[in-house]
Design an enzyme around this catalytic site. Structure first.
Site, PDB file in Angstrom:
ATOM      1  N   LYS A  95       9.803  26.771  -7.973  1.00  0.00           N
ATOM      2  CA  LYS A  95      10.071  27.890  -7.040  1.00  0.00           C
ATOM      3  C   LYS A  95       9.273  29.138  -6.814  1.00  0.00           C
ATOM      4  O   LYS A  95       9.478  29.519  -5.851  1.00  0.00           O
ATOM      5  CB  LYS A  95      11.576  28.267  -7.670  1.00  0.00           C
ATOM      6  CG  LYS A  95      12.821  27.175  -7.654  1.00  0.00           C
ATOM      7  CD  LYS A  95      13.963  27.756  -7.474  1.00  0.00           C
ATOM      8  CE  LYS A  95      15.252  26.589  -7.363  1.00  0.00           C
ATOM      9  NZ  LYS A  95      15.118  25.745  -8.704  1.00  0.00           N
ATOM     10  N   GLU A 117      20.615  34.111  -4.051  1.00  0.00           N
ATOM     11  CA  GLU A 117      21.447  33.468  -5.206  1.00  0.00           C
ATOM     12  C   GLU A 117      20.488  32.797  -6.126  1.00  0.00           C
ATOM     13  O   GLU A 117      19.544  32.406  -5.752  1.00  0.00           O
ATOM     14  CB  GLU A 117      22.535  32.551  -4.478  1.00  0.00           C
ATOM     15  CG  GLU A 117      21.718  31.049  -4.098  1.00  0.00           C
ATOM     16  CD  GLU A 117      20.736  31.144  -3.127  1.00  0.00           C
ATOM     17  OE1 GLU A 117      20.609  31.934  -2.217  1.00  0.00           O
ATOM     18  OE2 GLU A 117      19.904  30.105  -3.146  1.00  0.00           O
ATOM     19  N   SER A 384       9.758  18.820 -11.591  1.00  0.00           N
ATOM     20  CA  SER A 384      10.086  20.269 -10.850  1.00  0.00           C
ATOM     21  C   SER A 384       9.853  21.256 -11.600  1.00  0.00           C
ATOM     22  O   SER A 384       9.618  22.491 -11.490  1.00  0.00           O
ATOM     23  CB  SER A 384      11.269  20.327  -9.855  1.00  0.00           C
ATOM     24  OG  SER A 384      12.082  19.835 -10.734  1.00  0.00           O
TER      25      SER A 384
HETATM   26  C1  LIG Z   1      16.126  24.586  -8.549  1.00  0.00           C
HETATM   27  C2  LIG Z   1      15.732  23.663  -9.153  1.00  0.00           C
HETATM   28  C3  LIG Z   1      15.810  22.340  -8.269  1.00  0.00           C
HETATM   29  C4  LIG Z   1      16.569  21.976  -7.510  1.00  0.00           C
HETATM   30  O1  LIG Z   1      16.117  22.725  -5.971  1.00  0.00           O
HETATM   31  P1  LIG Z   1      15.464  21.862  -5.020  1.00  0.00           P
HETATM   32  O2  LIG Z   1      15.422  22.746  -3.560  1.00  0.00           O
HETATM   33  O3  LIG Z   1      16.399  20.740  -4.757  1.00  0.00           O
HETATM   34  O4  LIG Z   1      14.191  21.703  -5.494  1.00  0.00           O
HETATM   35  C5  LIG Z   1      15.228  21.262  -9.083  1.00  0.00           C
HETATM   36  N1  LIG Z   1      14.309  21.475 -10.245  1.00  0.00           N
HETATM   37  C6  LIG Z   1      14.179  22.516 -10.778  1.00  0.00           C
HETATM   38  C7  LIG Z   1      13.550  22.798 -12.108  1.00  0.00           C
HETATM   39  C8  LIG Z   1      14.860  23.802 -10.286  1.00  0.00           C
HETATM   40  O5  LIG Z   1      14.811  24.873 -10.928  1.00  0.00           O
END
Ligand SMILES: *Cc1c(COP(=O)(O)O)cnc(C)c1O
Length: 400
Positions: A95, A117, A384
């Site tokens: 993010k 949010e 992610s």
């Molecule tokens: C917020 C988040 C997601 C989900 O958000 P996407 O917009 O679908 O990528 C996925 N993995 C992590 C670690 C997050 O913090």
């Protein structure tokens, strides 16, 4: 980031096929168009590109490496599993990539407050960090249920100096936090900016957030082909709103030999109401200013959704994902809470990497798929984020 990293979609009105657009009142449309103009202006500026590239390198720690999960691959006895380590980024997830972009844009436009949010708190922490860095006030809305579940991130946001607004309406989770943050934004949209946390919302946000996240796939494509002289056979990422997945997929959309797989939360099962598999079980509709797949009831109200991963429980999904599903370019599958937990523990114990519960969905899909493939084949997982924020919760659920 160069001009060539930007995919040609959406069209000038923000449409990805029939999805996307700006389903907002006229006065907001005007403001969204101003944001789009400002974005198109700065993204052409070499100084902006340079500032963002420097922050990616020296603040975030990019490029994030690709790690060969050898022990996991051996244990599963099939394809080689590789992890794109977005979990190693400053603030612990992908993010930060778009938060830096949004914070710089807010400053460029002379906005006085950034509002957003957060679900799991990752977007909140990343945005609060980016706003501290850029020097702009920041207000984060978060569901009460998520506040209780994601305590470490809640404390971090406070330390970073943002104003945290607990949201108790509805199911007190992500969708309600979006509604609450949007209400605040509407009080003064000329001076505030809503920093959307994923590739969702009205145009230009799905495009802009994707562009800022596209660095993931650009790096991965170059790193993987440099090392292996070919591209991965499968690439997978979890899909909530869809930003980490779009960030990863964008660089590979033209590579028809690469199978792209988005993984949605099946929660307690697709045959129960407790899931959040929007592309799997939803239908084309509208939500939060965009046309996209939505999980909704007969009256057209968004359903209360569920996932063990707070960052994935959203009844809508990015418009580009909606279109890529219809085009058949990306396949969307789902993984249950139990499979997610199993992947969380397995990756922790076999590779010494604690993944976020969100990312564990993509790991779980790779674990399911790998045994069906040959040892010469490969699956690249977009990891992610890291699971520090989920550690207490998982320990409680598993009685550790
Ligand atoms: C917020 C988040 C997601 C989900 O958000 P996407 O917009 O679908 O990528 C996925 N993995 C992590 C670690 C997050 O913090």
């Amino acid at each position: 980031m160069t001009a060539s990293t930007f995919a040609p979609m959406p069209d000038a009105n923000g449409f990805f096929g029939p999805y996307g657009g700006q389903f907002v009142p006229d006065h907001l449309k005007k403001i969204m168009d101003e944001i789009n103009q400002a974005y198109e202006e700065i993204r052409q500026q070499p100084e902006f590109q340079k500032e963002l590239a420097n922050l990616f390198a020296d603040y975030v720690g990019r490029p994030s490496p690709i790690f060969h999960a050898k022990r996991l691959s051996e244990q599963l006895g099939g394809a080689q599993i590789y992890l794109k380590r977005e979990d190693l980024n400053h603030t612990g997830a992908h993010k930060i990539n778009h938060c830096l972009g949004e914070a710089l844009l807010a400053k460029f436009m002379g906005k006085t407050k950034v509002i957003a949010e957060t679900g799991a708190g990752q977007h909140g922490v990343a945005l609060a960090s980016a706003c501290a860095l850029v020097g702009i006030p920041c207000e984060i809305h978060m569901g009460q249920v998520d506040i209780e579940k994601e305590h470490p991130n809640v404390v971090k946001m406070k330390i970073l100096g943002c104003t945290l607004v607990p949201v108790t309406r509805g199911t007190a989770t992500l969708k309600d936090a979006v509604d609450s943050a949007f209400d605040e934004y509407l009080k003064d949209p000329e001076n505030f900016i809503y920093a959307i946390g994923s590739v969702v919302g009205p145009h230009p946000f799905p495009k802009m957030v994707r562009d800022f996240q596209a660095i993931i796939g650009t790096e991965a494509r170059e790193q993987f082909s440099h090392k292996h002289n070919k591209l991965p056979d499968y690439i997978t990422a979890c899909v909530g709103g869809g930003s980490n997945a779009m960030g990863m997929f964008t660089a590979f959309l033209e590579d028809k030999e690469v199978n792209l797989v988005g993984v949605e939360p099946a929660g307690k099962g697709l045959d129960t109401p407790l899931h959040s598999a929007t592309l799997t079980l939803g239908k084309p509709s509208q939500l939060h200013g965009m046309a996209c797949y939505v999980l909704e009831d007969e009256q057209g109200n968004p359903l209360p959704v569920h996932s063990i991963a707070s960052g994935l429980d959203y009844p809508g999904v990015g418009p580009q994902h909606s279109y890529l599903k219809d085009l058949g370019r990306v396949t969307y599958d789902s993984v249950t809470d139990d499979e997610c937990l199993n992947a969380f523990i397995t990756l922790s114990r076999v590779e010494g990497i604690i993944p976020a519960l969100e990312s564990s969905h993509a790991v779980a899909w790779a674990m399911r798929k790998a045994p069906q493939l040959k040892a010469s084949q490969s699956i690249l997982v977009n990891l992610s984020g890291r699971g520090d924020k989920d550690a207490d919760y998982v320990a409680k659920v598993l009685g550790l």
